[in-house]
Write a protein that holds these residues in place. Structure first.
Motif, mmCIF file in Angstrom:
data_model
loop_
_atom_site.group_PDB
_atom_site.id
_atom_site.type_symbol
_atom_site.label_atom_id
_atom_site.label_comp_id
_atom_site.label_asym_id
_atom_site.label_seq_id
_atom_site.Cartn_x
_atom_site.Cartn_y
_atom_site.Cartn_z
ATOM 1 N N ASN A 229 0.832 -1.214 0.000
ATOM 2 C CA ASN A 229 0.000 0.000 0.000
ATOM 3 C C ASN A 229 0.860 1.256 0.000
ATOM 4 N N LEU A 230 1.930 1.241 0.803
ATOM 5 C CA LEU A 230 2.823 2.398 0.852
ATOM 6 C C LEU A 230 3.510 2.592 -0.492
ATOM 7 N N ARG A 231 3.910 1.508 -1.128
ATOM 8 C CA ARG A 231 4.575 1.590 -2.437
ATOM 9 C C ARG A 231 3.649 2.217 -3.484
ATOM 10 N N SER A 232 2.380 1.876 -3.441
ATOM 11 C CA SER A 232 1.450 2.431 -4.430
ATOM 12 C C SER A 232 1.293 3.941 -4.271
ATOM 13 N N VAL A 233 1.458 4.434 -3.045
ATOM 14 C CA VAL A 233 1.381 5.882 -2.804
ATOM 15 C C VAL A 233 2.682 6.568 -3.189
ATOM 16 N N ALA A 234 3.817 5.953 -2.831
ATOM 17 C CA ALA A 234 5.109 6.626 -2.967
ATOM 18 C C ALA A 234 5.700 6.547 -4.365
ATOM 19 N N ALA A 235 5.416 5.476 -5.101
ATOM 20 C CA ALA A 235 6.071 5.283 -6.398
ATOM 21 C C ALA A 235 5.871 6.464 -7.345
ATOM 22 N N PRO A 236 4.651 6.997 -7.524
ATOM 23 C CA PRO A 236 4.502 8.155 -8.414
ATOM 24 C C PRO A 236 5.280 9.378 -7.934
ATOM 25 N N MET A 237 5.368 9.571 -6.623
ATOM 26 C CA MET A 237 6.116 10.702 -6.084
ATOM 27 C C MET A 237 7.609 10.546 -6.356
ATOM 28 N N LEU A 238 8.119 9.324 -6.182
ATOM 29 C CA LEU A 238 9.534 9.093 -6.421
ATOM 30 C C LEU A 238 9.876 9.223 -7.910
ATOM 31 N N ALA A 239 8.940 8.841 -8.766
ATOM 32 C CA ALA A 239 9.180 8.957 -10.208
ATOM 33 C C ALA A 239 9.376 10.412 -10.622
ATOM 34 N N ARG A 240 8.754 11.323 -9.904
ATOM 35 C CA ARG A 240 8.874 12.748 -10.218
ATOM 36 C C ARG A 240 9.988 13.435 -9.429
#
Length: 434
Positions: A229-240
């Protein structure tokens, strides 16, 4: 306490409970009176008796202090971390114990009884001992018993008849197994089966230990879902993200990374707040809250140990004064950071603090295991420890950085230094100073 040189009892409880109980009673009476015993208690029992004698526990004690009220008990249950796995923890055992004379008990990490179930007749007997929900069954409350002794030893323990320290408990047999949080390695609580001494069975301990392991597997699965669940939230933020960063849960387990070497976990202190913090292996980092965790961004510019052009020594406080937990506090120019290490890491840090000139892998193997041939095991453990305390724990030989100030906080009673530890060097350091 008088230590005997004779052998441990040759009769097992499951083979002949009545004869074994008689022998244990003779050993107990002799030990309490200071006379020579016909046999020596098992090491786990002898060590426990020594601890509770030093604590001043009365062997004629009738039971624990009064239990807590309903509101406090409910709060203890919520805080235990066991509520979500309670059905899995107790479901299989209830069916096995149905129509038996045994109690099924779940206690928290401090030895306080949270839940119990069993036949009305055995519940009534337990009530008379104070073995009720909310009662404290730690060793310092009621002496040697399966709940308290399993928590100290951090391993599954079965206590039969006169192995209990308090005389009124001799009519009982109890078996307990700790449940460890796979995220932290800390004990959350334990599961216990208790009943009349005549109900002792050699498979009980193996059964409840298996149930504890199943509970830990359930906790691991819950943790995996939390990281997903945390990965699904953080991945788009880290991509940017234009800077290195990683997303971690509240215990430092890594869910996703960007431009940072991949790792499974970083160590975070127990109390984390947004802002700047020193993180082992990463250095000074900026922390931002995420749903279910933190975004950790290594600071772009830092010079370890230098403030305003002057070198400031690091202070490391290793606190083993509380027998139930070890806390390591590192104070650097960037602030103070604290962490509760695993039991093995607590042993190693304690030994390194007790002798600052360091040890080779073979020397540590001898001190930890009594076998210098286990150097490979030590090197693997030291690799993990040095990653957690980068720049603090050094190698060749293994030691704490000579420039650091080390403070070692011990319990008043030296016999309670890391009481779960069987390491020969730790046991030697528990001996009273002469």
């Amino acid at each position: 306490m008088t230590r005997t040189s004779g052998p441990e009892p040759a009769v097992a409880a499951g083979e002949d409970p009545r004869r074994y109980a008689q022998l244990l009673s003779a050993v107990y009476d002799a030990t309490m009176s200071g006379a020579r015993a016909p046999a020596r208690p098992r090491d786990v029992i002898g060590d426990s008796w020594q601890r509770v004698m030093n604590l001043g526990v009365d062997p004629e004690n009738r039971g624990p202090a009064d239990s807590v009220d309903a509101a406090a008990l409910e709060q203890m249950r919520r805080d235990s971390g066991l509520v979500e796995i309670l059905p899995e923890l107790t479901g299989s055992l209830r069916s096995v114990l149905q129509d038996s004379d045994n109690l099924l008990v779940v206690a928290d990490r401090l030895g306080r009884v949270l839940w119990r179930s069993g036949a009305p007749s055995v519940l009534d007997r337990a009530d008379r001992l104070g073995f009720v929900e909310g009662a404290d069954w730690a060793e310092d409350s009621v002496g040697t018993n399966a709940i308290g002794t399993a928590l100290v030893s951090r391993s599954a323990v079965q206590i039969f008849s006169a192995e209990h320290f308090v005389r009124t408990h001799h009519a009982w047999t109890c078996a307990s197994s700790p449940i460890k949080d796979p995220r932290t390695g800390r004990v959350l609580g334990l599961v216990d089966v208790s009943g009349p001494a005549s109900s002792v069975h050699p498979t009980t301990l193996a059964l409840i230990d298996a149930v504890s392991r199943l509970a830990e597997a359930q906790l691991r699965e819950q943790h995996r879902r939390t990281l997903d669940n945390l990965r699904s939230v953080a991945a788009p933020m880290l991509a940017r993200s234009e800077t290195p960063a990683l997303a971690v849960d509240g215990h430092g387990w890594v869910a996703a990374v960007a431009s940072v070497p991949v790792r499974n976990r970083v160590l975070l202190p127990d109390e984390v707040a947004p802002g700047r913090l020193w993180v082992p292996t990463l250095g000074v980092c900026d922390l931002e809250p995420l749903p279910g965790g933190w975004m950790v961004r290594p600071a772009s510019s830092q010079r370890d140990g230098v403030v305003d052009g002057e070198s400031t020594p690091t202070t490391i406080r290793i606190d083993v004064s509380d027998p139930s937990r070890t806390v390591v506090e590192v104070s650097s120019p960037f602030g103070t950071w604290s962490h509760e290490p695993t039991p093995r890491h607590a042993e190693i840090l304690f030994l390194l603090a007790a002798r600052r000139d360091g040890r080779t892998a073979a020397e540590l193997a001898t001190e930890l295991f009594g076998d210098n041939g286990r150097a490979i095991t030590v090197r693997a453990e030291m690799s993990r420890l040095r990653k957690a305390f980068a720049g603090v724990v050094l190698a060749q030989p293994y030691r704490i950085d000579e420039s650091a100030v080390v403070e070692l906080a011990l319990p008043v009673d030296r016999s309670r230094i890391l009481p779960y530890s069987a390491a020969p060097a730790v046991r030697a350091l528990r001996a009273p100073a002469r």
